[in-house]
Design a protein around this motif. Sequence first.
Motif, mmCIF file in Angstrom:
data_model
loop_
_atom_site.group_PDB
_atom_site.id
_atom_site.type_symbol
_atom_site.label_atom_id
_atom_site.label_comp_id
_atom_site.label_asym_id
_atom_site.label_seq_id
_atom_site.Cartn_x
_atom_site.Cartn_y
_atom_site.Cartn_z
ATOM 1 N N ILE A 43 18.836 -4.138 10.603
ATOM 2 C CA ILE A 43 17.501 -4.702 10.832
ATOM 3 C C ILE A 43 16.462 -3.934 10.013
ATOM 4 C CG2 ILE A 43 15.657 -4.989 12.547
ATOM 5 C CD1 ILE A 43 17.871 -5.448 14.648
ATOM 6 N N THR A 44 16.553 -2.615 10.069
ATOM 7 C CA THR A 44 15.582 -1.771 9.371
ATOM 8 C C THR A 44 15.642 -1.994 7.859
ATOM 9 O OG1 THR A 44 15.722 -0.099 11.114
ATOM 10 C CG2 THR A 44 14.860 0.622 8.990
ATOM 11 N N MET A 45 16.846 -2.123 7.316
ATOM 12 C CA MET A 45 16.984 -2.340 5.873
ATOM 13 C C MET A 45 16.389 -3.681 5.462
ATOM 14 S SD MET A 45 17.891 -0.656 3.284
ATOM 15 C CE MET A 45 17.396 -1.240 1.679
ATOM 16 N N LYS A 46 16.570 -4.707 6.280
ATOM 17 C CA LYS A 46 15.978 -6.016 5.983
ATOM 18 C C LYS A 46 14.455 -5.932 5.971
ATOM 19 C CE LYS A 46 19.766 -8.867 7.776
ATOM 20 N NZ LYS A 46 20.181 -9.805 8.851
ATOM 21 N N HIS A 47 13.893 -5.160 6.886
ATOM 22 C CA HIS A 47 12.433 -5.008 6.945
ATOM 23 C C HIS A 47 11.927 -4.217 5.739
ATOM 24 C CE1 HIS A 47 12.190 -5.721 11.596
ATOM 25 N NE2 HIS A 47 12.812 -6.686 10.944
ATOM 26 N N ILE A 48 12.685 -3.208 5.346
ATOM 27 C CA ILE A 48 12.313 -2.433 4.152
ATOM 28 C C ILE A 48 12.298 -3.344 2.925
ATOM 29 C CG2 ILE A 48 13.116 -0.647 2.541
ATOM 30 C CD1 ILE A 48 14.128 0.923 4.988
ATOM 31 N N GLU A 49 13.323 -4.166 2.771
ATOM 32 C CA GLU A 49 13.430 -5.058 1.613
ATOM 33 C C GLU A 49 12.305 -6.084 1.602
ATOM 34 O OE1 GLU A 49 15.210 -4.793 -0.924
ATOM 35 O OE2 GLU A 49 16.718 -3.338 -0.326
ATOM 36 N N ALA A 50 11.936 -6.593 2.775
ATOM 37 C CA ALA A 50 10.852 -7.581 2.851
ATOM 38 C C ALA A 50 9.518 -6.958 2.440
ATOM 39 C CB ALA A 50 10.762 -8.152 4.266
ATOM 40 N N CYS A 51 9.247 -5.753 2.906
ATOM 41 C CA CYS A 51 8.000 -5.061 2.530
ATOM 42 C C CYS A 51 8.017 -4.700 1.044
ATOM 43 C CB CYS A 51 7.814 -3.798 3.371
ATOM 44 S SG CYS A 51 7.469 -4.100 5.113
ATOM 45 N N ARG A 52 9.172 -4.244 0.560
ATOM 46 C CA ARG A 52 9.279 -3.904 -0.859
ATOM 47 C C ARG A 52 9.024 -5.146 -1.727
ATOM 48 N NH1 ARG A 52 14.211 -1.685 -1.207
ATOM 49 N NH2 ARG A 52 13.555 0.458 -1.463
ATOM 50 N N HIS A 53 9.547 -6.283 -1.309
ATOM 51 C CA HIS A 53 9.363 -7.538 -2.054
ATOM 52 C C HIS A 53 7.881 -7.874 -2.182
ATOM 53 C CE1 HIS A 53 10.086 -11.632 -3.435
ATOM 54 N NE2 HIS A 53 9.289 -12.066 -2.468
ATOM 55 N N GLN A 54 7.138 -7.708 -1.091
ATOM 56 C CA GLN A 54 5.702 -8.005 -1.123
ATOM 57 C C GLN A 54 4.972 -7.088 -2.101
ATOM 58 O OE1 GLN A 54 4.150 -10.469 0.154
ATOM 59 N NE2 GLN A 54 5.475 -11.250 1.779
ATOM 60 N N LEU A 55 5.309 -5.820 -2.103
ATOM 61 C CA LEU A 55 4.649 -4.859 -2.992
ATOM 62 C C LEU A 55 5.073 -5.061 -4.452
ATOM 63 C CD1 LEU A 55 4.916 -1.656 -0.766
ATOM 64 C CD2 LEU A 55 2.807 -2.861 -1.343
ATOM 65 N N ASN A 56 6.363 -5.234 -4.661
ATOM 66 C CA ASN A 56 6.864 -5.386 -6.032
ATOM 67 C C ASN A 56 6.356 -6.666 -6.690
ATOM 68 O OD1 ASN A 56 10.175 -3.842 -5.550
ATOM 69 N ND2 ASN A 56 8.147 -2.947 -5.789
ATOM 70 N N ASN A 57 6.118 -7.706 -5.886
ATOM 71 C CA ASN A 57 5.565 -8.954 -6.418
ATOM 72 C C ASN A 57 4.176 -8.748 -7.016
ATOM 73 O OD1 ASN A 57 7.685 -10.655 -6.062
ATOM 74 N ND2 ASN A 57 6.819 -11.764 -4.324
ATOM 75 N N GLU A 58 3.500 -7.698 -6.548
ATOM 76 C CA GLU A 58 2.159 -7.380 -7.055
ATOM 77 C C GLU A 58 2.226 -6.245 -8.080
ATOM 78 O OE1 GLU A 58 -0.477 -9.049 -5.980
ATOM 79 O OE2 GLU A 58 0.462 -10.136 -4.307
ATOM 80 N N ASP A 59 3.452 -5.926 -8.519
ATOM 81 C CA ASP A 59 3.656 -4.818 -9.459
ATOM 82 C C ASP A 59 3.172 -3.490 -8.879
ATOM 83 O OD1 ASP A 59 4.709 -6.519 -11.509
ATOM 84 O OD2 ASP A 59 2.665 -7.156 -11.971
#
Length: 362
Positions: A251-267
């Motif tokens: 669960i924690t890894m999925k949440h990390i990936e979702a937050c990372r996706h939001q940040l990385n999308n904005e470079d």
Amino acid sequence: MKKLEETISVRRIYLMKTIKPIKITSKLTDQPVEKLTSAEMGKLWAVYMGNTMSKCVISFYLQHVNDKDIKEILKNALNLGNEFLKDIKKIFDSENFPIPIGFTEDDVNLGAPRLFADEFYLHYLKYAAKAGLSLYSTAIPLMLRQDVRDFILKCNQLTTDLLVTLNDTLKEKGFLTRPPVIPVPEKVEFVQKESYFNGFLGHVRPLHGLEIAHLYDNMENNSTSKVLLMAFGQVAKNEKVKNFMHRGKEITMKHIEACRHQLNNEDLPAHPLLDDLLENSTFAPFSDKLMMFHKIDMFSMKIRSYANASSLNGRHDIGAMYSKFLLDIGLYVQDGAKIFIDEGWMEKPPQAVDRDSMSSNN
């Protein structure tokens, strides 16, 4: 008749001279006379339980630390916890309140092999201190009795001081990852269109500062939480506890990936994982009871963190993401509580009178 009136008048004057008004003073005595409120009992109980747990954890860390600076910080954190426990016991004793069992020497094996690298202790203390600060800050408005209010304010201030020290030490040792930097606005602007809230369709605006801050903060918390879940799953003896930790890691890894996706999308950069700070030992330094309580407690705090982030968010896609996070965590904590109860580990917090039960017994 006139003589009677004169007699009554004389008596009134006499009474006015002899009966003096009671002076009401706001000066507090050393011994509080106010009863503890439900909020005060609940918060003190929670702080006591949490600090008996952290006492066991930090005591073990101190058995395996080489860095002198980190060792001093661990000692300071342990002393703070012991001081908090002593203060709560004093308040509880004054009310004949039964001292919770919490966690004892039976819940930690100080002779167990090292489980984490020294750097992890700093990340852990920051993670735990942020959870404590969340508990204290929400308690402050509810504390009415002076001794309890003073205690919670003390906890809040000393925990804040510890966090400052931790950030400074992480920075000095090169372990601190700073939140992303964004440009300073050129001028004050106002939102013109409702498309500002878009997240799935149409024009999607860049993340604003508060959204970035909470995405990053939740990543930082989850990076530390993941290491603990990996470690506890690695050393747990009870199969239910082991499976619970593995599920929490996923669960924690999925949440990390979702937050990372939001940040990385904005470079924008994301907080790194800390998995390499875990050692290979499978010898348990903590009881299964302590490890279960730790993760249930910290995941419960995560609910507040996600809810706070959601309340300051302005984009539909991020709002939906946090709603999914909250559902994941809510179900996970509920399942953890069932295991905790089935194993006979859950102490009852102070509660209201069960009137229905009293009526049925009569």
